[in-house]
Design a protein around this motif. Sequence first.
Motif, PDB file in Angstrom:
ATOM      1  N   MET A   1       0.847  -1.203   0.000  1.00 34.32           N
ATOM      2  CA  MET A   1       0.000   0.000   0.000  1.00 34.32           C
ATOM      3  C   MET A   1       0.877   1.245   0.000  1.00 34.32           C
ATOM      4  O   MET A   1       1.867   1.313   0.726  1.00 34.32           O
ATOM      5  N   THR A   2       0.528   2.214  -0.829  1.00 34.29           N
ATOM      6  CA  THR A   2       1.273   3.466  -0.905  1.00 34.29           C
ATOM      7  C   THR A   2       0.317   4.638  -0.709  1.00 34.29           C
ATOM      8  O   THR A   2      -0.761   4.676  -1.305  1.00 34.29           O
ATOM      9  N   VAL A   3       0.731   5.586   0.120  1.00 38.10           N
ATOM     10  CA  VAL A   3      -0.016   6.817   0.338  1.00 38.10           C
ATOM     11  C   VAL A   3       0.715   7.957  -0.352  1.00 38.10           C
ATOM     12  O   VAL A   3       1.926   8.135  -0.159  1.00 38.10           O
ATOM     13  N   ASP A   4       0.005   8.715  -1.163  1.00 35.91           N
ATOM     14  CA  ASP A   4       0.539   9.928  -1.776  1.00 35.91           C
ATOM     15  C   ASP A   4       0.126  11.096  -0.885  1.00 35.91           C
ATOM     16  O   ASP A   4      -1.043  11.473  -0.843  1.00 35.91           O
ATOM     17  N   ALA A   5       1.089  11.658  -0.181  1.00 31.75           N
ATOM     18  CA  ALA A   5       0.784  12.667   0.848  1.00 31.75           C
ATOM     19  C   ALA A   5       0.678  14.085   0.305  1.00 31.75           C
ATOM     20  O   ALA A   5       0.531  15.034   1.094  1.00 31.75           O
ATOM     21  N   HIS A   6       0.727  14.241  -1.038  1.00 29.04           N
ATOM     22  CA  HIS A   6       0.669  15.614  -1.554  1.00 29.04           C
ATOM     23  C   HIS A   6       0.309  15.638  -3.031  1.00 29.04           C
ATOM     24  O   HIS A   6       1.124  15.313  -3.895  1.00 29.04           O
ATOM     25  N   HIS A   7      -0.919  16.041  -3.323  1.00 38.68           N
ATOM     26  CA  HIS A   7      -1.306  16.305  -4.706  1.00 38.68           C
ATOM     27  C   HIS A   7      -2.386  17.373  -4.727  1.00 38.68           C
ATOM     28  O   HIS A   7      -2.909  17.785  -3.693  1.00 38.68           O
ATOM     29  N   HIS A   8      -2.708  17.827  -5.935  1.00 39.33           N
ATOM     30  CA  HIS A   8      -3.697  18.882  -6.123  1.00 39.33           C
ATOM     31  C   HIS A   8      -4.706  18.455  -7.177  1.00 39.33           C
ATOM     32  O   HIS A   8      -4.495  17.476  -7.904  1.00 39.33           O
ATOM     33  N   VAL A   9      -5.792  19.194  -7.275  1.00 35.95           N
ATOM     34  CA  VAL A   9      -6.717  19.143  -8.416  1.00 35.95           C
ATOM     35  C   VAL A   9      -7.216  20.559  -8.626  1.00 35.95           C
ATOM     36  O   VAL A   9      -7.227  21.371  -7.691  1.00 35.95           O
ATOM     37  N   ARG A  46      -4.302   5.625  -1.309  1.00 34.00           N
ATOM     38  CA  ARG A  46      -4.829   6.733  -0.508  1.00 34.00           C
ATOM     39  C   ARG A  46      -3.998   7.975  -0.789  1.00 34.00           C
ATOM     40  O   ARG A  46      -2.793   7.890  -1.035  1.00 34.00           O
ATOM     41  N   THR A  47      -4.649   9.144  -0.720  1.00 31.49           N
ATOM     42  CA  THR A  47      -3.944  10.386  -0.997  1.00 31.49           C
ATOM     43  C   THR A  47      -4.328  11.478  -0.011  1.00 31.49           C
ATOM     44  O   THR A  47      -5.331  11.369   0.702  1.00 31.49           O
ATOM     45  N   VAL A  48      -3.514  12.522   0.000  1.00 32.63           N
ATOM     46  CA  VAL A  48      -3.821  13.753   0.725  1.00 32.63           C
ATOM     47  C   VAL A  48      -3.917  14.872  -0.304  1.00 32.63           C
ATOM     48  O   VAL A  48      -2.955  15.152  -1.024  1.00 32.63           O
ATOM     49  N   LEU A  49      -5.082  15.495  -0.392  1.00 32.83           N
ATOM     50  CA  LEU A  49      -5.353  16.573  -1.334  1.00 32.83           C
ATOM     51  C   LEU A  49      -5.002  17.906  -0.673  1.00 32.83           C
ATOM     52  O   LEU A  49      -5.483  18.194   0.424  1.00 32.83           O
ATOM     53  N   ARG A 228      10.060  10.363   9.735  1.00 33.72           N
ATOM     54  CA  ARG A 228       9.501  11.709   9.607  1.00 33.72           C
ATOM     55  C   ARG A 228       9.533  12.186   8.154  1.00 33.72           C
ATOM     56  O   ARG A 228       9.507  13.388   7.893  1.00 33.72           O
ATOM     57  N   LEU A 229       9.539  11.231   7.230  1.00 31.48           N
ATOM     58  CA  LEU A 229       9.471  11.548   5.813  1.00 31.48           C
ATOM     59  C   LEU A 229       8.269  10.861   5.187  1.00 31.48           C
ATOM     60  O   LEU A 229       7.899   9.755   5.588  1.00 31.48           O
ATOM     61  N   MET A 230       7.668  11.506   4.177  1.00 28.36           N
ATOM     62  CA  MET A 230       6.547  10.880   3.478  1.00 28.36           C
ATOM     63  C   MET A 230       6.571  11.264   1.998  1.00 28.36           C
ATOM     64  O   MET A 230       6.879  12.402   1.645  1.00 28.36           O
ATOM     65  N   PHE A 231       6.247  10.297   1.176  1.00 31.88           N
ATOM     66  CA  PHE A 231       6.208  10.507  -0.269  1.00 31.88           C
ATOM     67  C   PHE A 231       5.033  11.382  -0.675  1.00 31.88           C
ATOM     68  O   PHE A 231       3.921  11.222  -0.181  1.00 31.88           O
ATOM     69  N   TYR A 267       6.476   5.592   2.645  1.00 34.86           N
ATOM     70  CA  TYR A 267       5.420   5.439   1.652  1.00 34.86           C
ATOM     71  C   TYR A 267       4.038   5.158   2.239  1.00 34.86           C
ATOM     72  O   TYR A 267       3.075   5.013   1.496  1.00 34.86           O
ATOM     73  N   GLU A 268       3.947   5.107   3.556  1.00 34.06           N
ATOM     74  CA  GLU A 268       2.622   4.884   4.150  1.00 34.06           C
ATOM     75  C   GLU A 268       2.519   5.374   5.584  1.00 34.06           C
ATOM     76  O   GLU A 268       1.696   6.232   5.899  1.00 34.06           O
ATOM     77  N   ALA A 269       3.366   4.843   6.469  1.00 36.00           N
ATOM     78  CA  ALA A 269       3.128   4.996   7.904  1.00 36.00           C
ATOM     79  C   ALA A 269       3.239   6.437   8.387  1.00 36.00           C
ATOM     80  O   ALA A 269       2.442   6.888   9.223  1.00 36.00           O
ATOM     81  N   THR A 270       4.229   7.184   7.891  1.00 33.20           N
ATOM     82  CA  THR A 270       4.381   8.569   8.350  1.00 33.20           C
ATOM     83  C   THR A 270       3.164   9.397   7.987  1.00 33.20           C
ATOM     84  O   THR A 270       2.633  10.155   8.822  1.00 33.20           O
ATOM     85  N   ALA A 271       2.696   9.275   6.760  1.00 36.94           N
ATOM     86  CA  ALA A 271       1.519  10.040   6.330  1.00 36.94           C
ATOM     87  C   ALA A 271       0.296   9.663   7.145  1.00 36.94           C
ATOM     88  O   ALA A 271      -0.496  10.535   7.540  1.00 36.94           O
ATOM     89  N   ARG A 272       0.128   8.382   7.401  1.00 40.18           N
ATOM     90  CA  ARG A 272      -1.026   7.950   8.193  1.00 40.18           C
ATOM     91  C   ARG A 272      -0.976   8.555   9.600  1.00 40.18           C
ATOM     92  O   ARG A 272      -2.000   8.974  10.140  1.00 40.18           O
ATOM     93  N   ARG A 273       0.206   8.583  10.172  1.00 39.06           N
ATOM     94  CA  ARG A 273       0.355   9.107  11.533  1.00 39.06           C
ATOM     95  C   ARG A 273       0.175  10.630  11.559  1.00 39.06           C
ATOM     96  O   ARG A 273      -0.587  11.173  12.367  1.00 39.06           O
ATOM     97  N   VAL A 274       0.886  11.334  10.680  1.00 37.88           N
ATOM     98  CA  VAL A 274       0.882  12.792  10.693  1.00 37.88           C
ATOM     99  C   VAL A 274      -0.492  13.360  10.401  1.00 37.88           C
ATOM    100  O   VAL A 274      -0.950  14.299  11.047  1.00 37.88           O
ATOM    101  N   TYR A 275      -1.175  12.752   9.430  1.00 40.96           N
ATOM    102  CA  TYR A 275      -2.488  13.266   9.016  1.00 40.96           C
ATOM    103  C   TYR A 275      -3.655  12.461   9.589  1.00 40.96           C
ATOM    104  O   TYR A 275      -4.801  12.714   9.209  1.00 40.96           O
TER     105      TYR A 275
END
Length: 277
Positions: A1-9, A46-49, A228-231, A267-275
């Motif tokens: 599983m990969t989380v994209d922690a930063h994109h736009h639309v 999963r992503t963060v918009l 403390r890094l996220m993709f 690629y997953e855990a940091t983003a899940r924790r931070v957000y």
Amino acid sequence: MTVDAHHHVWDLSVRDQDWIPQHSPLRRDFTLADLAPEARAAGVTRTVLVQTVTVPEETPEFLALADAHDLIAGVVGWTDLTRPDIAEELARLRQLPGGTHLKGIRHQVQGEPDPEWLLRPDVRRGLTALADAGLTYDLVVLPHQLPACAKAAETLPQLTFALDHLGKPPIASGALEPWAARLRALAALPNTVCKLSGMVTEADPASWTVADLLPYAETVLEAFGPDRLMFGSDWPVCTETATYTHVLDVTRQLTAGLSVTEHTAVYEATARRVYDL
């Protein structure tokens, strides 16, 4: 599983994106329908918009979009941090359709002429309200603004600060300093994290290689550590120089030396924790 922690639309028929140059290939609509198949093909589930313009209408639209689409796990929106009723406004946003997807706030600090904008009393009051609400704060800044970021993070240890795009280092020039020293000062504070995002945008668009990005990726890996890094893809801004899949592939090359646990963090855990996804 990969989380994209930063994109736009964005949809130019809804509002202009006045930061996009007139003849840029970015000056067209980029919708979730465009992103979804690319994310799926890349194994992103999963992503963060993240916000793009400083207008109050965008955040409710993004929350509603997240409410309607499982791909978006979180939203980093915008609201005026200096408004006197900031705490009430954050509560109002959370009551909207999709309001539980609000995970953080971002402001275009990179466009503020005051290099210490983050340290203004009215801004600090807004940042304190974010911390009280359990939200994060995304930092979109230029290298000369990093010292103010560190001061803000030091004085607000209860708030998590997420640095977007490595603080926009001058990758095209190949220079590391003074960016690297300023970045390490920020990373020394435990309430800071960083996104492995936006690197291809700061590189030479005509000739960049993975080797050009490596010193900058290595610097943040050493400074922050994988936990403390996220993709983040920074799609569709990245499409000026690379496809979605290419950005993910390049980032994986830059992190090839990580252990399985460290890779999972980036690629997953940091983003899940931070957000709190």
